[in-house]
Motif scaffolding. Structure first.
Motif, PDB file in Angstrom:
ATOM      1  N   ALA A 259      -2.347  -3.266  -5.756  1.00 37.56           N
ATOM      2  CA  ALA A 259      -1.611  -3.618  -4.540  1.00 37.56           C
ATOM      3  C   ALA A 259      -2.335  -4.705  -3.764  1.00 37.56           C
ATOM      4  N   ASN A 260      -3.660  -4.596  -3.659  1.00 38.38           N
ATOM      5  CA  ASN A 260      -4.427  -5.618  -2.949  1.00 38.38           C
ATOM      6  C   ASN A 260      -4.376  -6.957  -3.668  1.00 38.38           C
ATOM      7  N   GLN A 261      -4.360  -6.918  -5.002  1.00 36.43           N
ATOM      8  CA  GLN A 261      -4.261  -8.157  -5.764  1.00 36.43           C
ATOM      9  C   GLN A 261      -2.914  -8.833  -5.514  1.00 36.43           C
ATOM     10  N   ILE A 262      -1.846  -8.044  -5.516  1.00 36.76           N
ATOM     11  CA  ILE A 262      -0.518  -8.589  -5.228  1.00 36.76           C
ATOM     12  C   ILE A 262      -0.476  -9.164  -3.813  1.00 36.76           C
ATOM     13  N   PHE A 263      -1.096  -8.433  -2.878  1.00 37.96           N
ATOM     14  CA  PHE A 263      -1.133  -8.898  -1.490  1.00 37.96           C
ATOM     15  C   PHE A 263      -1.866 -10.230  -1.376  1.00 37.96           C
ATOM     16  N   GLN A 264      -3.011 -10.349  -2.046  1.00 37.41           N
ATOM     17  CA  GLN A 264      -3.796 -11.577  -1.973  1.00 37.41           C
ATOM     18  C   GLN A 264      -3.043 -12.756  -2.590  1.00 37.41           C
ATOM     19  N   VAL A 265      -2.372 -12.499  -3.729  1.00 38.82           N
ATOM     20  CA  VAL A 265      -1.595 -13.571  -4.366  1.00 38.82           C
ATOM     21  C   VAL A 265      -0.455 -14.012  -3.453  1.00 38.82           C
ATOM     22  N   PHE A 266       0.199 -13.038  -2.823  1.00 39.27           N
ATOM     23  CA  PHE A 266       1.323 -13.346  -1.941  1.00 39.27           C
ATOM     24  C   PHE A 266       0.871 -14.174  -0.743  1.00 39.27           C
TER      25      PHE A 266
ATOM     26  N   ASN B 292       0.823  -1.210   0.000  1.00 40.14           N
ATOM     27  CA  ASN B 292       0.000   0.000   0.000  1.00 40.14           C
ATOM     28  C   ASN B 292       0.853   1.254   0.000  1.00 40.14           C
ATOM     29  N   GLU B 293       1.977   1.220   0.693  1.00 36.43           N
ATOM     30  CA  GLU B 293       2.899   2.364   0.648  1.00 36.43           C
ATOM     31  C   GLU B 293       3.478   2.529  -0.757  1.00 36.43           C
TER      32      GLU B 293
ATOM     33  N   VAL C 239      -3.049  22.623  -7.529  1.00 36.78           N
ATOM     34  CA  VAL C 239      -3.718  21.482  -6.898  1.00 36.78           C
ATOM     35  C   VAL C 239      -3.891  20.372  -7.932  1.00 36.78           C
ATOM     36  N   VAL C 240      -3.216  19.254  -7.701  1.00 37.53           N
ATOM     37  CA  VAL C 240      -3.302  18.088  -8.580  1.00 37.53           C
ATOM     38  C   VAL C 240      -3.981  16.957  -7.822  1.00 37.53           C
ATOM     39  N   SER C 241      -4.968  16.345  -8.442  1.00 34.08           N
ATOM     40  CA  SER C 241      -5.658  15.208  -7.830  1.00 34.08           C
ATOM     41  C   SER C 241      -5.514  13.993  -8.734  1.00 34.08           C
ATOM     42  N   VAL C 242      -5.052  12.895  -8.141  1.00 35.85           N
ATOM     43  CA  VAL C 242      -4.800  11.655  -8.884  1.00 35.85           C
ATOM     44  C   VAL C 242      -5.561  10.523  -8.185  1.00 35.85           C
ATOM     45  N   PRO C 243      -6.304   9.705  -8.929  1.00 38.09           N
ATOM     46  CA  PRO C 243      -7.068   8.610  -8.296  1.00 38.09           C
ATOM     47  C   PRO C 243      -6.144   7.524  -7.749  1.00 38.09           C
ATOM     48  N   MET C 244      -6.566   6.939  -6.642  1.00 42.98           N
ATOM     49  CA  MET C 244      -5.782   5.874  -6.014  1.00 42.98           C
ATOM     50  C   MET C 244      -6.397   4.503  -6.219  1.00 42.98           C
ATOM     51  N   ALA C 245      -7.565   4.445  -6.847  1.00 41.32           N
ATOM     52  CA  ALA C 245      -8.306   3.185  -6.935  1.00 41.32           C
ATOM     53  C   ALA C 245      -7.509   2.101  -7.651  1.00 41.32           C
ATOM     54  N   VAL C 246      -6.960   2.412  -8.823  1.00 43.52           N
ATOM     55  CA  VAL C 246      -6.270   1.382  -9.611  1.00 43.52           C
ATOM     56  C   VAL C 246      -4.993   0.898  -8.921  1.00 43.52           C
ATOM     57  N   PRO C 247      -4.097   1.804  -8.473  1.00 45.22           N
ATOM     58  CA  PRO C 247      -2.903   1.305  -7.768  1.00 45.22           C
ATOM     59  C   PRO C 247      -3.229   0.526  -6.500  1.00 45.22           C
TER      60      PRO C 247
END
Length: 290
Positions: free
Chosen positions: A205-212, A31-32, A193-201
């Motif tokens: 990250a959660n997918q990598i975590f689940q696979v691990f 997540n970091e 002010v720049v706003s970038v979505p976090m949903a995809v990363p």
């Protein structure tokens, strides 16, 4: 509780603690990393905006000098150029936004919203701060916002923004006399002010975590099966034979075959010792009989 059950209980507890610790650390790390990826994209967007601003001031504005005397052209303003470029990007990627928000803008489209005003006031109250990172929940998901202060460091900017009388008449004709004036040197008047979505990363990250974690659980299950097979073949079955033969000998049964004591491990040494004890017992019984 049998030896196998004790072994499995200890092993399961050890693996559970290990997987729990690995899950905690890996979830935090992935997540970091996802957040750093989003933050890096936001910084690239800010630097791109600064590059567009610089190009407009150095390359575009000098070409429009004569036209500006007859008519004010927003395209000559660096902040307008940067925001227009990102509006085109916003059409394809609506989750990505860039705005140069101001408390008292010349163009009312740049007026700060409530949360943007809070960011600007944070910069105004802490002049040494050069960057602010905020995470927000929006209807489309979690968003990381990167903000940098806009300060008046060039006295040339005050020609258009000090008082209405000092501003070009062509600019006042377009935007009026009520907004974008009263700015002062070294004052923080707004923020990029720049706003970038976090949903995809975060999803990646959660997918990598689940696979691990799934891989760790699968490895644990495989090791548990293999260790149980090894425990049964090398320990439990052989000790069971020794215990069974000890029972037969203790009950006075004759003709009990000797144990297979081949090997150099502890179980083989136990079988050898038991065989030696049995022979000694047989010799002692024969001496008593005679």
């Amino acid at each position: 509780m049998g030896l196998r059950a004790k072994f499995n209980l200890v092993l399961t507890l050890a693996f559970a603690l290990g997987i729990g610790l690995a899950a905690f650390l890996s979830h935090r790390i992935v997540n970091e990393n996802a957040r750093e990826e989003v933050l890096q994209n936001a910084r690239i967007m800010v630097e791109s905006a600064l590059a567009i601003r610089g190009y407009t001031v150095k390359e575009i504005r000098p070409l429009l000098t004569l036209q500006l005397k007859r008519q004010f052209l927003p395209q000559s303003v660096s902040s307008y150029a940067a925001q227009q470029n990102f509006r085109a990007l916003h059409e394809r990627f609506p989750e990505y936004t860039y705005k140069e928000a101001a408390l008292n803008p010349t163009n009312l489209n740049d007026r700060a919203t409530d949360w943007e005003a809070d960011i600007i006031n944070e910069f105004r109250n802490n002049a040494e701060r050069s960057e602010l990172i905020v995470e927000r929940d929006t209807p489309t998901g979690r968003v990381l916002t990167l903000a940098r202060p806009i300060r008046i460091t060039d006295a040339g900017c005050l020609v258009c923004h000090s008082t209405p009388d000092a501003a070009p008449a062509t600019m006042r004709a377009l935007y009026g006399d009520n907004n974008g004036f009263g700015w002062k040197l070294d004052e923080t008047i707004g923020a990029q002010v720049v706003s970038v979505p976090m949903a995809v990363p975060l999803a990646r990250a959660n997918q990598i975590f689940q696979v691990f974690i799934g891989g760790l659980v699968a490895i644990f299950a495989l090791l548990l099966v293999l260790l149980n097979i090894l425990l049964h073949v090398t320990v439990i079955r052989r000790i069971g034979r020794i215990a069974n033969m000890a029972d037969r000998v203790s009950l006075g049964e004759e003709g009990v075959p000797e144990l297979d004591a081949s090997g150099r491990d502890e179980i083989s040494r136990l079988a050898t010792s038991f065989t030696r004890m049995r022979r000694s017992l047989d010799d002692a019984m024969k001496m008593l009989d005679t």
